[in-house]
Structures are given as structure tokens and as C-alpha cells.
Design an enzyme around this catalytic site. Structure first.
Site, PDB file in Angstrom:
ATOM      1  N   PHE A  21       0.815  -1.225   0.000  1.00 52.31           N
ATOM      2  CA  PHE A  21       0.000   0.000   0.000  1.00 52.31           C
ATOM      3  C   PHE A  21       0.851   1.278   0.000  1.00 52.31           C
ATOM      4  CE2 PHE A  21      -2.105   2.778   3.441  1.00 52.31           C
ATOM      5  CZ  PHE A  21      -2.704   3.629   2.519  1.00 52.31           C
ATOM      6  N   LEU A  45       6.172 -10.114  -2.613  1.00 49.60           N
ATOM      7  CA  LEU A  45       4.790 -10.372  -3.045  1.00 49.60           C
ATOM      8  C   LEU A  45       4.091 -11.357  -2.107  1.00 49.60           C
ATOM      9  CD1 LEU A  45       5.172 -10.363  -6.942  1.00 49.60           C
ATOM     10  CD2 LEU A  45       4.455  -8.503  -5.434  1.00 49.60           C
ATOM     11  N   ALA A  92       9.070  -2.689   3.499  1.00 48.47           N
ATOM     12  CA  ALA A  92       8.646  -4.095   3.545  1.00 48.47           C
ATOM     13  C   ALA A  92       8.402  -4.541   4.976  1.00 48.47           C
ATOM     14  CB  ALA A  92       9.721  -4.982   2.913  1.00 48.47           C
ATOM     15  N   THR A 142       6.215   3.117  12.622  1.00 48.68           N
ATOM     16  CA  THR A 142       4.829   3.414  12.985  1.00 48.68           C
ATOM     17  C   THR A 142       4.735   4.079  14.351  1.00 48.68           C
ATOM     18  OG1 THR A 142       2.776   2.296  13.651  1.00 48.68           O
ATOM     19  CG2 THR A 142       4.750   0.994  13.772  1.00 48.68           C
ATOM     20  N   ASP A 143       3.635   4.787  14.581  1.00 42.42           N
ATOM     21  CA  ASP A 143       3.410   5.367  15.912  1.00 42.42           C
ATOM     22  C   ASP A 143       3.046   4.290  16.939  1.00 42.42           C
ATOM     23  OD1 ASP A 143       0.836   4.782  15.000  1.00 42.42           O
ATOM     24  OD2 ASP A 143       0.036   6.798  15.314  1.00 42.42           O
ATOM     25  N   GLU A 144       2.728   3.072  16.442  1.00 44.71           N
ATOM     26  CA  GLU A 144       2.282   2.028  17.372  1.00 44.71           C
ATOM     27  C   GLU A 144       3.399   1.581  18.321  1.00 44.71           C
ATOM     28  OE1 GLU A 144      -0.387  -0.884  15.703  1.00 44.71           O
ATOM     29  OE2 GLU A 144      -0.935   0.467  14.078  1.00 44.71           O
ATOM     30  N   TYR A 168       2.869  -6.989  16.418  1.00 44.42           N
ATOM     31  CA  TYR A 168       3.264  -6.122  15.291  1.00 44.42           C
ATOM     32  C   TYR A 168       4.093  -4.950  15.807  1.00 44.42           C
ATOM     33  CZ  TYR A 168       2.804  -2.195  12.004  1.00 44.42           C
ATOM     34  OH  TYR A 168       3.073  -1.108  11.210  1.00 44.42           O
ATOM     35  N   LYS A 172       8.063  -3.953  15.122  1.00 43.51           N
ATOM     36  CA  LYS A 172       8.503  -2.682  14.530  1.00 43.51           C
ATOM     37  C   LYS A 172       9.450  -1.947  15.493  1.00 43.51           C
ATOM     38  CE  LYS A 172       7.453  -1.054  11.080  1.00 43.51           C
ATOM     39  NZ  LYS A 172       7.964  -1.191   9.698  1.00 43.51           N
ATOM     40  N   ASN A 197      -1.781   6.271  11.345  1.00 42.77           N
ATOM     41  CA  ASN A 197      -2.531   5.418  10.412  1.00 42.77           C
ATOM     42  C   ASN A 197      -2.702   6.096   9.052  1.00 42.77           C
ATOM     43  OD1 ASN A 197      -3.331   4.346  13.121  1.00 42.77           O
ATOM     44  ND2 ASN A 197      -4.590   2.998  11.854  1.00 42.77           N
ATOM     45  N   LYS A 207      -7.690  -3.655   6.285  1.00 40.41           N
ATOM     46  CA  LYS A 207      -7.561  -2.493   7.171  1.00 40.41           C
ATOM     47  C   LYS A 207      -8.892  -1.735   7.185  1.00 40.41           C
ATOM     48  CE  LYS A 207      -3.136  -3.359   7.751  1.00 40.41           C
ATOM     49  NZ  LYS A 207      -2.106  -3.059   6.790  1.00 40.41           N
ATOM     50  N   GLY A 315      -5.727  -6.971  23.449  1.00 40.99           N
ATOM     51  CA  GLY A 315      -4.727  -5.929  23.728  1.00 40.99           C
ATOM     52  C   GLY A 315      -4.925  -4.654  22.920  1.00 40.99           C
TER      53      GLY A 315
HETATM   54  P1  NAD Z   1       1.470  -3.585   3.308  1.00 37.65           P
HETATM   55  O1  NAD Z   1       1.203  -4.777   4.141  1.00 37.65           O
HETATM   56  O2  NAD Z   1       0.391  -3.029   2.449  1.00 37.65           O
HETATM   57  O3  NAD Z   1       2.716  -3.867   2.345  1.00 37.65           O
HETATM   58  C1  NAD Z   1       3.858  -4.542   2.759  1.00 37.65           C
HETATM   59  C2  NAD Z   1       4.665  -4.919   1.516  1.00 37.65           C
HETATM   60  O4  NAD Z   1       5.874  -5.563   1.957  1.00 37.65           O
HETATM   61  C3  NAD Z   1       3.953  -5.909   0.605  1.00 37.65           C
HETATM   62  O5  NAD Z   1       4.099  -5.518  -0.743  1.00 37.65           O
HETATM   63  C4  NAD Z   1       4.671  -7.231   0.859  1.00 37.65           C
HETATM   64  O6  NAD Z   1       4.668  -8.108  -0.262  1.00 37.65           O
HETATM   65  C5  NAD Z   1       6.076  -6.741   1.187  1.00 37.65           C
HETATM   66  N1  NAD Z   1       6.826  -7.705   2.007  1.00 37.65           N
HETATM   67  C6  NAD Z   1       6.411  -8.326   3.140  1.00 37.65           C
HETATM   68  N2  NAD Z   1       7.362  -9.136   3.605  1.00 37.65           N
HETATM   69  C7  NAD Z   1       8.435  -9.012   2.764  1.00 37.65           C
HETATM   70  C8  NAD Z   1       9.731  -9.567   2.732  1.00 37.65           C
HETATM   71  N3  NAD Z   1      10.130 -10.440   3.668  1.00 37.65           N
HETATM   72  N4  NAD Z   1      10.573  -9.202   1.741  1.00 37.65           N
HETATM   73  C9  NAD Z   1      10.177  -8.324   0.798  1.00 37.65           C
HETATM   74  N5  NAD Z   1       8.939  -7.765   0.764  1.00 37.65           N
HETATM   75  C10 NAD Z   1       8.089  -8.100   1.744  1.00 37.65           C
HETATM   76  O7  NAD Z   1       2.024  -2.495   4.318  1.00 37.65           O
HETATM   77  P2  NAD Z   1       1.835  -0.914   4.329  1.00 37.65           P
HETATM   78  O8  NAD Z   1       0.573  -0.574   5.006  1.00 37.65           O
HETATM   79  O9  NAD Z   1       2.090  -0.394   2.958  1.00 37.65           O
HETATM   80  O10 NAD Z   1       3.021  -0.492   5.302  1.00 37.65           O
HETATM   81  C11 NAD Z   1       4.325  -0.248   4.779  1.00 37.65           C
HETATM   82  C12 NAD Z   1       5.247   0.124   5.921  1.00 37.65           C
HETATM   83  O11 NAD Z   1       4.764   1.285   6.585  1.00 37.65           O
HETATM   84  C13 NAD Z   1       5.370  -0.960   7.000  1.00 37.65           C
HETATM   85  O12 NAD Z   1       6.708  -1.020   7.408  1.00 37.65           O
HETATM   86  C14 NAD Z   1       4.472  -0.454   8.125  1.00 37.65           C
HETATM   87  O13 NAD Z   1       4.935  -0.895   9.369  1.00 37.65           O
HETATM   88  C15 NAD Z   1       4.629   1.041   7.972  1.00 37.65           C
HETATM   89  N6  NAD Z   1       3.492   1.860   8.428  1.00 37.65           N
HETATM   90  C16 NAD Z   1       2.230   1.567   8.001  1.00 37.65           C
HETATM   91  C17 NAD Z   1       1.160   2.378   8.389  1.00 37.65           C
HETATM   92  C18 NAD Z   1      -0.247   2.112   7.899  1.00 37.65           C
HETATM   93  O14 NAD Z   1      -1.178   2.812   8.332  1.00 37.65           O
HETATM   94  N7  NAD Z   1      -0.472   1.180   6.997  1.00 37.65           N
HETATM   95  C19 NAD Z   1       1.387   3.469   9.245  1.00 37.65           C
HETATM   96  C20 NAD Z   1       2.698   3.732   9.666  1.00 37.65           C
HETATM   97  C21 NAD Z   1       3.744   2.918   9.245  1.00 37.65           C
HETATM   98  P1  TYD Z   2      -6.484  -1.079  11.379  1.00 38.50           P
HETATM   99  O1  TYD Z   2      -6.912  -0.481  10.080  1.00 38.50           O
HETATM  100  O2  TYD Z   2      -6.283  -2.551  11.467  1.00 38.50           O
HETATM  101  O3  TYD Z   2      -5.177  -0.292  11.837  1.00 38.50           O
HETATM  102  P2  TYD Z   2      -4.368  -0.336  13.250  1.00 38.50           P
HETATM  103  O4  TYD Z   2      -4.787  -1.518  14.004  1.00 38.50           O
HETATM  104  O5  TYD Z   2      -2.969  -0.447  12.779  1.00 38.50           O
HETATM  105  O6  TYD Z   2      -4.675   0.956  13.923  1.00 38.50           O
HETATM  106  O7  TYD Z   2      -7.560  -0.693  12.473  1.00 38.50           O
HETATM  107  C1  TYD Z   2      -7.881   0.660  12.751  1.00 38.50           C
HETATM  108  C2  TYD Z   2      -8.814   0.653  13.933  1.00 38.50           C
HETATM  109  O8  TYD Z   2     -10.053   0.060  13.544  1.00 38.50           O
HETATM  110  C3  TYD Z   2      -8.320  -0.171  15.097  1.00 38.50           C
HETATM  111  O9  TYD Z   2      -8.699   0.474  16.318  1.00 38.50           O
HETATM  112  C4  TYD Z   2      -9.058  -1.499  14.967  1.00 38.50           C
HETATM  113  C5  TYD Z   2     -10.369  -1.074  14.343  1.00 38.50           C
HETATM  114  N1  TYD Z   2     -11.009  -2.056  13.447  1.00 38.50           N
HETATM  115  C6  TYD Z   2     -12.354  -2.397  13.629  1.00 38.50           C
HETATM  116  O10 TYD Z   2     -13.042  -1.905  14.544  1.00 38.50           O
HETATM  117  N2  TYD Z   2     -12.901  -3.281  12.759  1.00 38.50           N
HETATM  118  C7  TYD Z   2     -12.193  -3.851  11.729  1.00 38.50           C
HETATM  119  O11 TYD Z   2     -12.748  -4.692  10.983  1.00 38.50           O
HETATM  120  C8  TYD Z   2     -10.818  -3.489  11.571  1.00 38.50           C
HETATM  121  C9  TYD Z   2      -9.997  -4.090  10.484  1.00 38.50           C
HETATM  122  C10 TYD Z   2     -10.274  -2.578  12.453  1.00 38.50           C
END
Ligand code: NAD
Ligand code: TYD
Length: 376
Positions: A21, A45, A92, A142-144, A168, A172, A197, A207, A315
Site C-alpha cells: 500500500f 509479493l 517491507a 509506525t506510531d504504534e 506487530y 517494529k 494510520n 484495514k 490488547g
Molecule cells: P502492506 O502490508 O500493504 O505492504 C507490505 C509490503 O511488503 C507488501 O508488498 C509485501 O509483499 C512486502 N513484504 C512483506 N514481507 C516481505 C519480505 N520479507 N521481503 C520483501 N517484501 C516483503 O504495508 P503498508 O501498510 O504499505 O506499510 C508499509 C510500511 O509502513 C510498513 O513497514 C508499516 O509498518 C509502515 N506503516 C504503516 C502504516 C499504515 O497505516 N499502513 C502506518 C505507519 C507505518
Molecule cells: P487497522 O486499520 O487494522 O489499523 P491499526 O490496528 O494499525 O490501527 O484498524 C484501525 C482501527 O479500527 C483499530 O482500532 C481497529 C479497528 N477495526 C475495527 O473496529 N474493525 C475492523 O474490521 C478493523 C480491520 C479494524
């Protein structure tokens, strides 16, 4: 060991996880903003990676996709040599909290060990083989890692102590510490960004936001964990790319930067908002009514009728919120998108990309999601 970098202009980037993403959105942002730079995407992938996310970059002579794993040290170090990489932007990861609760091992493999293999390869190429070469390891976190906030706590700052609660977040946090250790011990140039997020195009519909949009279109339940009053701080994905761009070019090496848009929402409020916006778009478009015959508004209902309270996540962190003051003042970070415009764009993107999400929603994903929760 903290060094100051005035400005840095990367030329050859390795983007790990670029088929996911945020990585895919970052690649599109970067190729558009810096068309002369070369980008190599390395992606294993997994279920979350999708080459379709990079379709519009195909054919660009400055873009290359490599199907491979960050755990493969030899592959990575050879790529760094072959492509003369000066910047690694490391996305990744295993990224979904719920999956980390049911299966933490993959998170340790990719997020901890994988990040360490990448760091080792970076050290080999930049410090051992090419000392003096300008370089940066940009670690996307991440902020988590900061844990959870009470309602009246001040938002997370870069000096908030780490207190990860989910596997998770723990993986991180651990990877952040390894990145820090390579800066401190070996002098590898690194930065860590801790972002809130994200939402936007290409987000895997496990998500919250894309799950709600796509479930409405199929009249499926919208699962709300617990009381739905947990708070998240939402940022449009391109605004994350802007933050990373500024850190790469202007950040002080060795420093963490928080990225966020001061946009806190309770889950139930965001779900209600998305329900109303999807209903509105479908109601005023004959085309969408035909395309999505199962949508509630086509059947005398409203999307909010689909809201279903389910068992809470184990949790479950109550509140995340980012204080972006340091990024604002030190590197001039400001998000471009308001939440109104960002969420509207995002909903439109999912409505316009039915075949993208339908493909994803079949197969392995369906099997997994069925085991996730019981309805209260
Ligand atoms: P995502 O799950 O959509 O994408 C992860 C990508 O990494 C995928 O394309 C997957 O194929 C690839 N991948 C996984 N394991 C791999 C490996 N061993 N080798 C090579 N490629 C691999 O994740 P995202 O939401 O795009 O998040 C990207 C980064 O940003 C992550 O590090 C996540 O912790 C961080 N992040 C995400 C959010 C969020 O809201 N989604 C917020 C803050 C930080
Ligand atoms: P998520 O998109 O999984 O992100 P994160 O857990 O990394 O914050 O979830 C966002 C918030 O939404 C989180 O508090 C969990 C909640 N949630 C639901 O209530 N229902 C759902 O089906 C999902 C996926 C998340």
C-alpha cells in the site's frame, strides 16, 4: 553518533515493500516528483503485495521491479552493487495487527530479521566497500511503537518512551532499535519515521477504511471491534510520502521524525462518515447503482444498517495520536490533504477500481477473515 546533513539528493533508490500500500504510493509519488531518479522495488509479493499497484510505473526506464525477499542478504547486497543504490527506503513488513495476534512468527521474520539483513547488506556496500559514499537507510516505522494513550494524554513525541503492545508493534519497535544501533555502532546514515494510520488508494481491504468501503458495496457486515470508541490519527498516504521525502532530503541523520496530520477520529465516527459518503455517491450516480446492485441504498436501506459490533481485538490500543511539531519546525513538514478531500478521493478510488479489490477479496483472504471474530 548523530551527524547533520544539510541536504541530500538521492539518485538511485531501493524501495522495499514497494508493491504494498504505502510503498506503491511512494513509488508513484517519487517517480512523478523526481523523474530523473532511478527506483528499484524489492518485494516478496506476500498476500499484501500486488504488482498491479505498480502498473503505471511499468515501462518507465527508471523503474525496475525485483521479486525477492529482504531476508536474502546476497540478493540485496548484489542489488545495491548493481544499481549503485544510495538510498534504501524500507517499507517491507508484515503490517496487520490482527495477523500479528494470530501468527506473530512472520512478523519477527520479516520485520526484525529482514530489517537486520537489509542493514547488514547496507553496511557491507556503503561502509565496507564504498566508504565515504553518500547514503541513507530510511526506515519506515509506525506510531504504534509508543503504545497507547489515555483520552487526555498529550500526543506521541519523538521522546515518548517505546511501549509496544501488539506483536506487530513489538516487531517494529525492535527493528527501529536495530536501525538505531547501526547508526550508533557503525555510523550508517539512518533515519526513522514514525507515522500514524494511513489511508488512500491501494490499501489492502483488511484495514479499517478499505474494509468498510468494500463491505458496504457488497452489503456485508461492518465489524466494529469492542465499543468502537478507540481513536486513530489518520493521514492521507501521499502526505506520508511527502514526510519521507523531506526527511530524506533535509533530516538530521540518526534522528527520528514523527509524521502525522493532527486528525484524530474514533473508529465508529469514521465508519459512520464512510457509510454516509458511500451512500451519497451511489445515490447520485446511475452508473454506480448498476455497478453495485447489492449496495444498501439500492435496496431501501442505508450503509449504517450494516454496522455490527464484534468481539474486541486482544490488547487493543485505545488511542494513537502524533505530535508532528518536530517535523513541522525542523524540516517544514505540512500535510497537503484535508481529511474531507482525502477520504472522498479514497472512496472514489475504491468505487472506480472494483476489479482490483475483488481479486484481492477472493482466496486466502476470505479464509483468513472468516476466522477473525464473532459477532456480539
Ligand atoms: P502492506 O502490508 O500493504 O505492504 C507490505 C509490503 O511488503 C507488501 O508488498 C509485501 O509483499 C512486502 N513484504 C512483506 N514481507 C516481505 C519480505 N520479507 N521481503 C520483501 N517484501 C516483503 O504495508 P503498508 O501498510 O504499505 O506499510 C508499509 C510500511 O509502513 C510498513 O513497514 C508499516 O509498518 C509502515 N506503516 C504503516 C502504516 C499504515 O497505516 N499502513 C502506518 C505507519 C507505518
Ligand atoms: P487497522 O486499520 O487494522 O489499523 P491499526 O490496528 O494499525 O490501527 O484498524 C484501525 C482501527 O479500527 C483499530 O482500532 C481497529 C479497528 N477495526 C475495527 O473496529 N474493525 C475492523 O474490521 C478493523 C480491520 C479494524
Amino acid at each position: 553518533m548523530m551527524s547533520e546533513t544539510k541536504t541530500f539528493s538521492p539518485k538511485n533508490l531501493l524501495v522495499t515493500g514497494g508493491a504494498g500500500f504505502i510503498g506503491a504510493n511512494f513509488v508513484h509519488y517519487w517517480l512523478k516528483t523526481y523523474p530523473d531518479n532511478c527506483i528499484v522495488v524489492l518485494d516478496a509479493l506476500t498476500y499484501a503485495g500486488n504488482v498491479e499497484n505498480l502498473k503505471s510505473a511499468e515501462g518507465n526506464p527508471n523503474f525496475r521491479f525485483v521479486h525477492g525477499n529482504i531476508l536474502d542478504y546476497d540478493l540485496v547486497v548484489n542489488l545495491l552493487r548493481e544499481e549503485k543504490i544510495d538510498t534504501i527506503v524500507h517499507f517491507a513488513a508484515e503490517s496487520h495487527v490482527d495477523r500479528s495476534i494470530t501468527g506473530p512468527d512472520a512478523f519477527i521474520e520479516t520485520n526484525v530479521k529482514g530489517t537486520h539483513e537489509l542493514l547488514k547488506a547496507a553496511k557491507t556496500f556503503w561502509l565496507d566497500e564504498n566508504p565515504g559514499m553518500e547514503h541513507l537507510f530510511q526506515h519506515v516505522s509506525t506510531d504504534e511503537v509508543y503504545g497507547t494513550l489515555e483520552a487526555n494524554d498529550p500526543p506521541f513525541r519523538e521522546d515518548t518512551p517505546y511501549a509496544p503492545n501488539s506483536p506487530y508493534a513489538a516487531s517494529k519497535a525492535s527493528s527501529d532499535f536495530f536501525v538505531r544501533s547501526y547508526q550508533e555502532t557503525y555510523g550508517l546514515n539512518t533515519n526513522i519515521s514514525n507515522c500514524s494510520n494511513n489511508y488512500g488508494p491501494y490499501q489492502f481491504p483488511e484495514k479499517l477504511i478499505p474494509l468498510v468501503i468494500t463491505n458496504i458495496l457488497e452489503s456485508k457486515a461492518l465489524p466494529i471491534y469492542g465499543d468502537g470508541k478507540q481513536i486513530r490519527d489518520w493521514l492521507y498516504v501521499d502526505d506520508h510520502a511527502i514526510g519521507i521525502d523531506l526527511i530524506i532530503r533535509k533530516g538530521k541523520r540518526g534522528e527520528p521524525y514523527n509524521i502525522g496530520g493532527i486528525n484524530e477520529w474514533a473508529n465508529i465516527d469514521i465508519v459512520n462518515l464512510v457509510c454516509d459518503l458511500v451512500d451519497k455517491r451511489i445515490k447520485k450516480s446511475d452508473k454506480l447503482q448498476k455497478q453495485y446492485p447489492n449496495a444498501p441504498t439500492n435496496n431501501g436501506k442505508i450503509a449504517r444498517d450494516l454496522i455490527t459490533y464484534v468481539t474486541d481485538r486482544l490488547g487493543h490500543d485505545r488511542r494513537y495520536a502524533i505530535d508532528p511539531t518536530k517535523s513541522n519546525t525542523e524540516i517544514g513538514y505540512q500535510p497537503n490533504e484535508s481529511f474531507e478531500t482525502g477520504i472522498d478521493k479514497t472512496i472514489k478510488w475504491y468505487l472506480d477500481h472494483e476489479s482490483w479489490w475483488r481479486k484481492i477479496m477472493s482466496g486466502e483472504y476470505q479464509d483468513w477473515i472468516k476466522q477473525q471474530y464473532t459477532i456480539n
